[in-house]
Design a protein around this motif. Structure first.
Motif, PDB file in Angstrom:
ATOM      1  N   ALA A  11     -32.755 -67.606   5.416  1.00  0.00           N
ATOM      2  CA  ALA A  11     -32.016 -68.721   4.827  1.00  0.00           C
ATOM      3  C   ALA A  11     -30.887 -68.298   3.908  1.00  0.00           C
ATOM      4  N   PRO A  12     -31.094 -67.308   3.077  1.00  0.00           N
ATOM      5  CA  PRO A  12     -29.991 -66.925   2.179  1.00  0.00           C
ATOM      6  C   PRO A  12     -28.702 -66.661   2.932  1.00  0.00           C
ATOM      7  N   ALA A  13     -28.830 -66.108   4.109  1.00  0.00           N
ATOM      8  CA  ALA A  13     -27.628 -65.851   4.896  1.00  0.00           C
ATOM      9  C   ALA A  13     -26.934 -67.158   5.254  1.00  0.00           C
ATOM     10  N   THR A  14     -27.743 -68.189   5.536  1.00  0.00           N
ATOM     11  CA  THR A  14     -27.150 -69.478   5.858  1.00  0.00           C
ATOM     12  C   THR A  14     -26.338 -70.000   4.696  1.00  0.00           C
ATOM     13  N   TYR A 164     -29.175 -64.978  20.069  1.00  0.00           N
ATOM     14  CA  TYR A 164     -28.710 -63.810  19.317  1.00  0.00           C
ATOM     15  C   TYR A 164     -27.205 -63.903  19.081  1.00  0.00           C
ATOM     16  N   THR A 165     -26.482 -64.148  20.143  1.00  0.00           N
ATOM     17  CA  THR A 165     -25.020 -64.174  20.042  1.00  0.00           C
ATOM     18  C   THR A 165     -24.540 -65.269  19.096  1.00  0.00           C
ATOM     19  N   ARG A 166     -25.145 -66.450  19.252  1.00  0.00           N
ATOM     20  CA  ARG A 166     -24.697 -67.573  18.434  1.00  0.00           C
ATOM     21  C   ARG A 166     -25.076 -67.371  16.977  1.00  0.00           C
ATOM     22  N   LEU A 167     -26.273 -66.828  16.743  1.00  0.00           N
ATOM     23  CA  LEU A 167     -26.699 -66.613  15.359  1.00  0.00           C
ATOM     24  C   LEU A 167     -25.896 -65.488  14.722  1.00  0.00           C
ATOM     25  N   ASP A 168     -25.568 -64.494  15.520  1.00  0.00           N
ATOM     26  CA  ASP A 168     -24.771 -63.392  14.994  1.00  0.00           C
ATOM     27  C   ASP A 168     -23.425 -63.917  14.502  1.00  0.00           C
ATOM     28  N   VAL A 170     -22.784 -66.570  13.029  1.00  0.00           N
ATOM     29  CA  VAL A 170     -22.883 -67.179  11.704  1.00  0.00           C
ATOM     30  C   VAL A 170     -23.687 -66.286  10.773  1.00  0.00           C
ATOM     31  N   ASN A 171     -23.721 -65.007  11.120  1.00  0.00           N
ATOM     32  CA  ASN A 171     -24.261 -64.007  10.198  1.00  0.00           C
ATOM     33  C   ASN A 171     -25.763 -64.154   9.955  1.00  0.00           C
ATOM     34  N   LEU A 172     -26.478 -64.653  10.952  1.00  0.00           N
ATOM     35  CA  LEU A 172     -27.922 -64.823  10.803  1.00  0.00           C
ATOM     36  C   LEU A 172     -28.697 -63.756  11.575  1.00  0.00           C
ATOM     37  N   VAL A 173     -28.042 -62.686  11.934  1.00  0.00           N
ATOM     38  CA  VAL A 173     -28.725 -61.564  12.585  1.00  0.00           C
ATOM     39  C   VAL A 173     -28.605 -60.343  11.697  1.00  0.00           C
ATOM     40  N   ASP A 175     -29.994 -56.266  11.616  1.00  0.00           N
ATOM     41  CA  ASP A 175     -30.731 -55.185  12.284  1.00  0.00           C
ATOM     42  C   ASP A 175     -31.263 -55.634  13.643  1.00  0.00           C
ATOM     43  N   ASP A 176     -30.420 -56.257  14.437  1.00  0.00           N
ATOM     44  CA  ASP A 176     -30.798 -56.713  15.776  1.00  0.00           C
ATOM     45  C   ASP A 176     -31.908 -57.765  15.744  1.00  0.00           C
ATOM     46  N   THR A 177     -32.156 -58.328  14.575  1.00  0.00           N
ATOM     47  CA  THR A 177     -33.314 -59.214  14.420  1.00  0.00           C
ATOM     48  C   THR A 177     -32.876 -60.574  13.886  1.00  0.00           C
ATOM     49  N   PHE A 178     -33.474 -61.621  14.421  1.00  0.00           N
ATOM     50  CA  PHE A 178     -33.227 -62.958  13.874  1.00  0.00           C
ATOM     51  C   PHE A 178     -34.518 -63.760  13.863  1.00  0.00           C
ATOM     52  N   ARG A 179     -34.514 -64.786  13.022  1.00  0.00           N
ATOM     53  CA  ARG A 179     -35.670 -65.658  12.923  1.00  0.00           C
ATOM     54  C   ARG A 179     -35.572 -66.747  13.984  1.00  0.00           C
ATOM     55  N   LEU A 180     -36.685 -66.952  14.688  1.00  0.00           N
ATOM     56  CA  LEU A 180     -36.748 -67.965  15.746  1.00  0.00           C
ATOM     57  C   LEU A 180     -37.785 -68.989  15.328  1.00  0.00           C
TER      58      LEU A 180
END
Lengths: 254, 254
Positions: A11-14, A164-168, A170-173, A175-180
């Motif tokens: 969330a902080p990234a959001t 992955y692409t869409r979250l990246d 908006v800076n939500l990725v 280390d190759d990792t995102f929250r789903l």
DNA sequence: CGAGACTTTGACCGTAGTCAATTTATGTGG
DNA sequence: CCACATAAATTGACTACGGTCAAAGTCTCG
């Protein structure tokens, strides 16, 4: 008092996405921006999407979807909306089949404030709008191809790569990792698979080292991302993709 | 010399659709109308569809589709266009994945002449346009539900009912019967099924008396149409539809 | 008639769905 | 903090829907 981390995990990234750029706005603009924020709990039905006379909003945090439930209970999710996405929601929706639903707690801002979130966006007004719309349309076609042509492993990888692409973007990725933040049932209804089979497919991908998925955090290593080229799978080794039919399709494919 | 029956079978009805209403136009209008008609052979790739800067046209006769071919040869057809449908085609298309292809011989007229074909149509200009667009969008979602949620029998029936309804609107249905000028391969690529399985599914529906399909003529008896309520199947007897899950979906389906 | 496209069928296999039970989070109130 | 209740994830056993391969039958058209 500001964005108190509504979407946990990254969330902080959001918040950073929005706040990092607010500095270039005037104090009045910032106040108007925060006044226009609306919050909804997970599961809120926000009405039918994509209609005329709709309310335009931008997702500040949280995930949402557009979906349809058949009378026998089967559900199809057509598209998933992420932070930064523009959505058109109509309150007082008629009893249309399609509806727009929050998949997590959701923060929306009136899209008039788009300039504050992303100053480079609305420069060309209508043009930018049709560009966004076209991008969303394109995703619908990709998803249709997923449902009609890809097998379970391909569907999962294809969707994860899109997210992955869409979250990246908006800076939500990290280390190759995102929250789903979606249950497997939601993913299954998106991909047209049963929950059980989706679970097993994920297990296979995990066992093969193609993805990591635990506690709703997804990791797509570089080699996996390279092997997935939407809307299909090219690398047979990593994913069970197929060889091109030799000689192409027979005759005239009409 | 006029419309010389390009789409065989029920072609006269197509011509009638246009010609029956030409009487209300001036001679000049009629001449301009016929001058704007363009003909293409089956299989013509008319470029990518649904983009800005596109050519707007109305299908006078013939069928077309929008589709996408994956590098390994798999093909997904997104939508089917019938006589009377408005299409947006862009020549000199970039190498976009999607393309717009004639499935039969095709006659297009410039959509400026829409008033001649259907005087009631363009009365409200932009409004009518968005109405049409929305209707086409709606079909995309229905088709997505078909691919994601329906089984083979349901997919076939659902598509045939949609075609029935749309063709009936342009007077191309007689005695519950219409011409379906598509190969089973095309249908299979539309429905996300293999040719072989589509063929067997059709055989089952034929054996059950649900549909008649021979020599590319389809008959949907009234009882079948009543039993199919898009985008799902309600009548378990006729079609293998399902009972609603008792108690609905478990908990909160998010 | 012959070539090619299209349809149909058989045999077989593999992917994905269903049913049911177990395990693992995630909460909630005492 | 624990006992209990619930949702979510996971696994096993079994079924069936749908895909693949191959061959035969039909239809069209030059």
């Amino acid at each position: 008092m500001l964005n108190s981390g509504v979407s946990s995990g990254l969330a902080p990234a959001t918040a950073t996405m929005a706040l990092g750029r607010l500095r270039s706005a005037s104090a009045d603009q910032v106040r108007a921006f925060w006044r226009s924020v609306e919050r909804y709990p997970s599961g809120t039905n926000l009405g039918s999407g994509l209609h005329a006379g709709a309310t335009h909003a931008i997702i500040l945090s949280g995930w949402a979807c557009e979906m349809c439930i058949l009378p026998d209970g089967r559900r199809q999710i057509f598209s998933i909306f992420l932070p930064g996405d523009r959505v058109e929601v109509r309150r007082n929706a008629d009893l249309s089949a399609r509806s727009f639903v929050a998949l997590t707690r959701l923060e929306l801002v009136n899209s008039e404030h788009r300039a504050i979130i992303d100053p480079s966006g609305p420069a060309r007004g209508a043009k930018a709008k049709t560009g966004l719309r076209r991008c969303a349309d394109e995703r619908l076609f990709v998803h249709m191809t997923r449902l009609g042509q890809l097998n379970a492993q391909e569907r999962v990888l294809s969707l994860l790569l899109e997210l992955y692409t869409r979250l990246d973007a908006v800076n939500l990725v990290k280390d190759d990792t995102f929250r789903l933040p979606l249950s497997q049932e939601t993913l299954a209804d998106t991909l047209g698979l049963s929950i059980v089979h989706l679970n097993r497919t994920i297990r296979q991908l995990r066992a093969a080292g193609t993805i990591a998925l635990k506690a709703r955090m997804v990791t797509l290593p570089m080699r996996t991302r390279l092997s997935i080229l939407a809307p299909h799978i090219r690398d047979a080794t990593a994913s069970g993709g197929r060889e091109p039919r030799e000689g192409g399709r027979r005759g005239r494919p009409i």
